[in-house]
Design a protein around this motif. Structure first.
Motif, mmCIF file in Angstrom:
data_model
loop_
_atom_site.group_PDB
_atom_site.id
_atom_site.type_symbol
_atom_site.label_atom_id
_atom_site.label_comp_id
_atom_site.label_asym_id
_atom_site.label_seq_id
_atom_site.Cartn_x
_atom_site.Cartn_y
_atom_site.Cartn_z
ATOM 1 N N ARG A 163 0.840 -1.211 0.000
ATOM 2 C CA ARG A 163 0.000 0.000 0.000
ATOM 3 C C ARG A 163 0.875 1.261 0.000
ATOM 4 N N ALA A 164 1.909 1.218 0.868
ATOM 5 C CA ALA A 164 2.783 2.397 0.962
ATOM 6 C C ALA A 164 3.481 2.645 -0.371
ATOM 7 N N GLN A 165 3.921 1.537 -0.970
ATOM 8 C CA GLN A 165 4.611 1.694 -2.250
ATOM 9 C C GLN A 165 3.654 2.204 -3.328
ATOM 10 N N ALA A 166 2.410 1.724 -3.269
ATOM 11 C CA ALA A 166 1.408 2.193 -4.238
ATOM 12 C C ALA A 166 1.148 3.690 -4.047
ATOM 13 N N LEU A 167 1.096 4.108 -2.751
ATOM 14 C CA LEU A 167 0.862 5.526 -2.452
ATOM 15 C C LEU A 167 2.026 6.383 -2.974
ATOM 16 N N LEU A 168 3.246 5.879 -2.718
ATOM 17 C CA LEU A 168 4.425 6.617 -3.202
ATOM 18 C C LEU A 168 4.412 6.715 -4.723
ATOM 19 N N GLU A 169 4.011 5.607 -5.327
ATOM 20 C CA GLU A 169 3.955 5.572 -6.803
ATOM 21 C C GLU A 169 2.936 6.595 -7.309
ATOM 22 N N THR A 170 1.781 6.666 -6.603
ATOM 23 C CA THR A 170 0.742 7.636 -6.989
ATOM 24 C C THR A 170 1.276 9.063 -6.845
ATOM 25 N N LEU A 171 1.930 9.303 -5.689
ATOM 26 C CA LEU A 171 2.479 10.650 -5.466
ATOM 27 C C LEU A 171 3.512 11.011 -6.542
ATOM 28 N N ARG A 172 4.299 10.013 -6.926
ATOM 29 C CA ARG A 172 5.320 10.253 -7.962
ATOM 30 C C ARG A 172 4.636 10.614 -9.285
ATOM 31 N N SER A 173 3.548 9.880 -9.583
ATOM 32 C CA SER A 173 2.812 10.159 -10.823
ATOM 33 C C SER A 173 2.211 11.560 -10.781
ATOM 34 N N ILE A 174 1.679 11.924 -9.590
ATOM 35 C CA ILE A 174 1.100 13.273 -9.453
ATOM 36 C C ILE A 174 2.199 14.324 -9.662
ATOM 37 N N ALA A 175 3.369 14.061 -9.061
ATOM 38 C CA ALA A 175 4.481 15.013 -9.204
ATOM 39 C C ALA A 175 4.863 15.166 -10.674
ATOM 40 N N LEU A 176 4.931 14.033 -11.373
ATOM 41 C CA LEU A 176 5.295 14.087 -12.799
ATOM 42 C C LEU A 176 4.221 14.812 -13.608
ATOM 43 N N GLY A 177 2.954 14.492 -13.287
ATOM 44 C CA GLY A 177 1.841 15.151 -13.979
ATOM 45 C C GLY A 177 1.854 16.648 -13.714
ATOM 46 N N ALA A 178 2.112 17.006 -12.420
ATOM 47 C CA ALA A 178 2.162 18.434 -12.073
ATOM 48 C C ALA A 178 3.309 19.109 -12.807
ATOM 49 N N ALA A 179 4.447 18.405 -12.902
ATOM 50 C CA ALA A 179 5.604 18.982 -13.603
ATOM 51 C C ALA A 179 5.246 19.249 -15.064
ATOM 52 N N ALA A 180 4.540 18.287 -15.673
ATOM 53 C CA ALA A 180 4.170 18.454 -17.086
ATOM 54 C C ALA A 180 3.191 19.618 -17.246
ATOM 55 N N LEU A 181 2.188 19.666 -16.354
ATOM 56 C CA LEU A 181 1.180 20.745 -16.436
ATOM 57 C C LEU A 181 1.811 22.109 -16.208
ATOM 58 N N VAL A 182 2.625 22.169 -15.135
ATOM 59 C CA VAL A 182 3.281 23.435 -14.798
ATOM 60 C C VAL A 182 4.215 23.842 -15.933
ATOM 61 N N GLY A 183 4.910 22.846 -16.478
ATOM 62 C CA GLY A 183 5.813 23.136 -17.602
ATOM 63 C C GLY A 183 5.046 23.763 -18.750
ATOM 64 N N PHE A 184 3.917 23.172 -19.065
ATOM 65 C CA PHE A 184 3.119 23.691 -20.182
ATOM 66 C C PHE A 184 2.599 25.095 -19.869
#
Lengths: 298, 263
Positions: A163-184
């Motif tokens: 579960r913890a790893q899944a949560l970290l993975e989700t947070l990582r995906s959110i961070a990447l998504g935010a980076a892409a959105l913010v970049g754009f």
């Protein structure tokens, strides 16, 4: 030398150009700062979540504590046997000395709590690493290890690790998504601002081209402008994030004292701060180059 | 020695491929040769193709056909990245001056030297010298928009000459000036020519023909070169009446001269 002089003129013209429309620059920097602040928040949450997970050892699905005084050759043989299991990725031997070092590090600000304690009071343990997909089978593996004669106790994080790893993975995906959105978003802001600047200074561009300015000389000031906007926006975001973190951190530490028992929240490292500012500056350069590209045609 | 050479140059504007019906011809099969140090008057009625010809020399436009050689180099075979370097060797002056209105004369002239990557001290020195050469005070702090038309044109000429170009192109340099200022500018351009720079002026101002001593007059009409005084033998001192001269071609422009063929 000529290149250096040209760079100096380009920078001077870029700064002068920014001074001609300070309000536009201010708005662009503020908007970029807001976007980068969003990215910074996500990065901070992800980084601290990962850090807490590390401190709590949730990245180790199974830990086997050995009985006292197991000879080294038997430890090595046990490690070899466990490592050969298909669901096991890696086995790390944690000696009493290493365990003590970790304990001291984990206590952070107050290592005197363990001063004078002999590391030999701590047992040797084996940390059994499993790929995330196998984490759910940790309980079964723990039962197998508990049957070993040299193993005294086994702790399996099992499903919790998954579960913890899944949560970290989700947070990582959110961070990447935010980076892409913010970049754009940042690219769009810089692009729009520079297009306005290009339009306002189109006569200057035309003159520079007529007197023999190379494309880099003509568009250079706008790239400088984009660079400064991006870097200032990101720098402002990091500064705001720092003060925001400073204000919120004690409240969180009080509210989630148990979660932070093994160590408090931490802000981005200087290198990470520099990376955020660099990311902003790079976005500024990219946005300005895209905006000015059409106008440097000969 | 030829410094500017047009050979069968055709140029058209509009959409579609070169030669297609959607395009309007600006120059048709224009050929001439100009020697180094010449003072060339390029004349013809509005829309004759004078400005297009200057744009071609500056490589701002590309010909549909033909070759253009500047200092023995085919400029339309140059790579795009080499065009700025060509322009540093070809100064240009325009009817609307094309100055930065908020910048001082010194800053305007310095711009042409900054693109060369010269050190600031040298930029300052050469910009001041160029302004002094055109009889302007390099220390004036007035912005260019506060200068008179004649002064603005002098700044533009100083800027065009600051980098020591081999050719100076001037598109209607007297178009926005009164006769007195026009004469001053023309005197200045003749002084530039006397220093060895080739000067090409596109104009249909009769005053120019009266005032300057041109070594070559090119007359364009409907995109065609209809007269080139350099193509005939140099005019002797005792030339008979009827030989094309600057004044006669100026008369032609107003419809009174003998070369009625321009239409």
């Amino acid at each position: 030398m000529r290149v250096l002089h040209s760079m100096r003129y380009v920078t001077q013209r870029g700064v002068r150009g920014m001074a001609q429309a300070p309000l536009v620059q201010l708005l662009a920097v503020a908007t970029i700062a807001v976007c980068m602040l969003l990215l910074g928040c996500v990065l901070l949450v992800w980084q601290n979540a990962r850090s807490i997970a590390d401190r709590w050892g949730v990245d180790v699905p199974v830990t086997a504590y050995l009985v006292d005084d197991v000879p080294a050759d038997r430890v090595a043989a046990l490690v070899e046997r466990i490592a050969a299991l298909p669901q096991v990725e890696r086995v790390d031997v944690i000696t009493p000395e290493l365990a003590m070092t970790r304990l001291v590090e984990g206590l952070g600000d107050d290592p005197t709590l363990v001063a004078g304690i002999d590391p030999s009071v701590l047992p040797t343990s084996l940390e059994v690493m499993m790929p995330p997909a196998e984490a759910a089978t940790a309980e079964t593996l723990a039962a197998e290890l508990a049957a070993e004669p040299d193993v005294e106790d086994v702790v399996a994080a099992g499903t919790w690790v998954a579960r913890a790893q899944a949560l970290l993975e989700t947070l990582r995906s959110i961070a990447l998504g935010a980076a892409a959105l913010v970049g754009f978003a940042c690219l769009t802001i810089v692009w729009s601002t520079i297009r306005l600047a290009v339009y306002a200074r189109r006569a200057e561009i035309q003159i520079l081209r007529l007197v023999g300015g190379t494309p880099s000389f003509v568009h250079g000031p706008f790239v400088v402008e984009g660079f400064v906007q991006g870097a200032l926006g990101a720098g402002l975001a990091v500064t705001l994030l720092y003060f925001g973190f400073d204000a919120v951190e004690p409240l969180l530490a009080d509210a989630f004292a148990l979660a932070f028992a093994a160590g408090g929240l931490r802000f981005l490292s200087p290198l990470e701060c520099a990376a955020v500012v660099g990311f902003g500056a790079a976005l500024g350069v990219l946005g300005s180059r895209a905006a000015v590209a059409r106008y440097v045609e000969t | 020695m030829p410094i500017l050479e047009f050979s069968g140059v055709t140029m058209s504007y509009g959409n579609g491929a070169a030669g297609s019906r959607g395009r309007t011809a600006a120059l048709k099969d224009v050929s001439f040769v100009t020697d180094e140090g010449s003072f060339v008057l390029l004349t013809g009625p509005s829309g004759a193709g004078k400005s297009t010809l200057l744009k071609l020399v500056l490589a701002s436009e590309r010909p549909d056909a033909g070759t253009i050689r500047v200092a023995d180099r085919d400029i339309h075979r140059l790579r795009k990245s080499s065009i700025p370097y060509l322009r540093r060797n070809v100064g240009a002056v325009f009817q609307d001056f094309k100055l930065l209105p908020d910048a001082s004369p010194l800053e305007n002239v310095a711009l042409a030297l900054q693109v060369l990557g010269l050190p600031p001290a040298e930029v300052d020195l050469r910009a001041r010298r160029a302004l002094t050469d055109v009889e302007l005070d390099p220390n004036t702090r007035r912005s260019s928009r506060c200068l008179s038309g004649g002064e603005q044109q002098r700044v533009a000429i100083a800027r065009a000459l600051a980098g020591d170009p081999a050719i100076l192109l001037a598109d209607e340099p007297t178009g926005n000036l009164d006769p007195r200022l026009s004469r001053e500018i023309l005197d200045l351009l003749q002084a530039v020519r006397a220093r060895g720079t080739t000067v090409v002026i596109a104009t249909h101002d009769p005053l120019v023909f009266e005032h300057v001593e041109a070594s070559q007059i090119l007359t364009l009409a409907y995109g065609r070169l209809v007269a080139d005084t350099a193509a005939v033998a140099p005019m002797p001192a005792d030339a008979p009446a009827g030989m094309p001269s600057a004044v006669s071609i100026a008369d032609t422009m107003s419809g009174a001269g003998p070369i009625g063929a321009v239409a």
